[in-house]
Design a protein around this motif. Sequence first.
Motif, short mmCIF file in Angstrom:
data_model
loop_
_atom_site.label_atom_id
_atom_site.label_comp_id
_atom_site.label_asym_id
_atom_site.label_seq_id
_atom_site.Cartn_x
_atom_site.Cartn_y
_atom_site.Cartn_z
N GLN A 1 39.02 61.48 23.18
CA GLN A 1 37.91 60.56 23.48
C GLN A 1 38.07 59.27 22.69
O GLN A 1 38.32 59.29 21.49
N VAL A 2 37.94 58.14 23.40
CA VAL A 2 38.07 56.83 22.78
C VAL A 2 36.91 55.94 23.25
O VAL A 2 36.11 56.35 24.09
N SER A 3 36.84 54.75 22.69
CA SER A 3 35.81 53.81 23.13
C SER A 3 36.15 53.27 24.51
O SER A 3 37.30 53.35 24.97
N VAL A 4 35.15 52.71 25.17
CA VAL A 4 35.38 52.11 26.48
C VAL A 4 36.40 50.98 26.37
O VAL A 4 37.29 50.83 27.22
N ALA A 5 36.30 50.18 25.33
CA ALA A 5 37.23 49.06 25.13
C ALA A 5 38.66 49.56 25.01
O ALA A 5 39.60 48.98 25.59
N THR A 6 38.86 50.64 24.26
CA THR A 6 40.20 51.21 24.09
C THR A 6 40.71 51.78 25.41
O THR A 6 41.88 51.59 25.78
N GLU B 1 43.74 59.76 27.26
CA GLU B 1 42.55 59.23 26.60
C GLU B 1 41.45 58.95 27.62
O GLU B 1 41.73 58.46 28.71
N ALA C 1 37.01 57.84 28.05
CA ALA C 1 35.79 57.32 27.43
C ALA C 1 34.58 57.86 28.19
O ALA C 1 34.64 58.08 29.40
N GLU C 2 33.51 58.08 27.48
CA GLU C 2 32.28 58.58 28.10
C GLU C 2 31.42 57.39 28.53
O GLU C 2 31.14 56.50 27.74
N MET C 3 31.01 57.39 29.81
CA MET C 3 30.25 56.28 30.35
C MET C 3 29.14 56.79 31.24
O MET C 3 29.30 57.78 31.96
N ASP D 1 26.59 52.00 32.59
CA ASP D 1 27.75 51.45 31.88
C ASP D 1 28.83 51.03 32.87
O ASP D 1 29.46 49.97 32.71
#
Length: 223
Positions: free
Chosen positions: A51-56, A66, A68-70, A74
């Motif tokens: 899990q990573v950030s949306v930006a990553t 990888e 991201a949770e949205m 979002d």
Amino acid sequence: MTYRINEIFETLQGEGTFTGVPSIFIRLQGCPVGCPWCDTQHTWDVKQEDQVSVATMMAKSEATSEWAEMSSADIVELIKQRGYRAKHVVITGGEPAMYDLRELGEVLEAQGMRLQIETSGTYELLITAGTWVTVSPKLDMPGGYLVRSDCLSRADEIKHPIAMQKHIDALDRLLQGQKLKSDVVICLQPISQRPRATELAMKTCIERNWRLSVQMHKYLNIE
């Protein structure tokens, strides 16, 4: 409700009925079906350490596991920020039907978008009434999942990957006795663009008035 997103990008749809249509792809993480030829095997496993950030996630320059949770909000906000102009949204994976997609569909449709889901047909479809359903039936795969009759009866399009005659025979057995939509589109898609598979798919499509799906994006070398 939130979704595990592997990637979001804008491109042209390269397969099936909507080939050539500008599309926003939302790729969800997770799939237990295990197709040997799958070209998105990096989406199979859902690991917390991935899990990573949306930006990553959005900055990825290559296919990785990888995610991201949205939320639905979002996703809509990201589409606006990116300036995506396509009005056709393809929800894919992984296996997107592992998720309840009704809220996401309603939110995107409220923005004037048309939805398409690409699924193996092995999970119950929790989608909006207006979603275009592409079932790509996966038969006798390592995961041991069966293609559901309710998915086939809901399908607007059945897109079947083939390499040999036995794959067409397996599709015939699957569809025998199924209650399909009267206007369902049946596409044959040669696996890995192999010449023999392509010739077989062309011959069968002409004989049966089916449609050929050639994975245009691979010929154009686009995502």
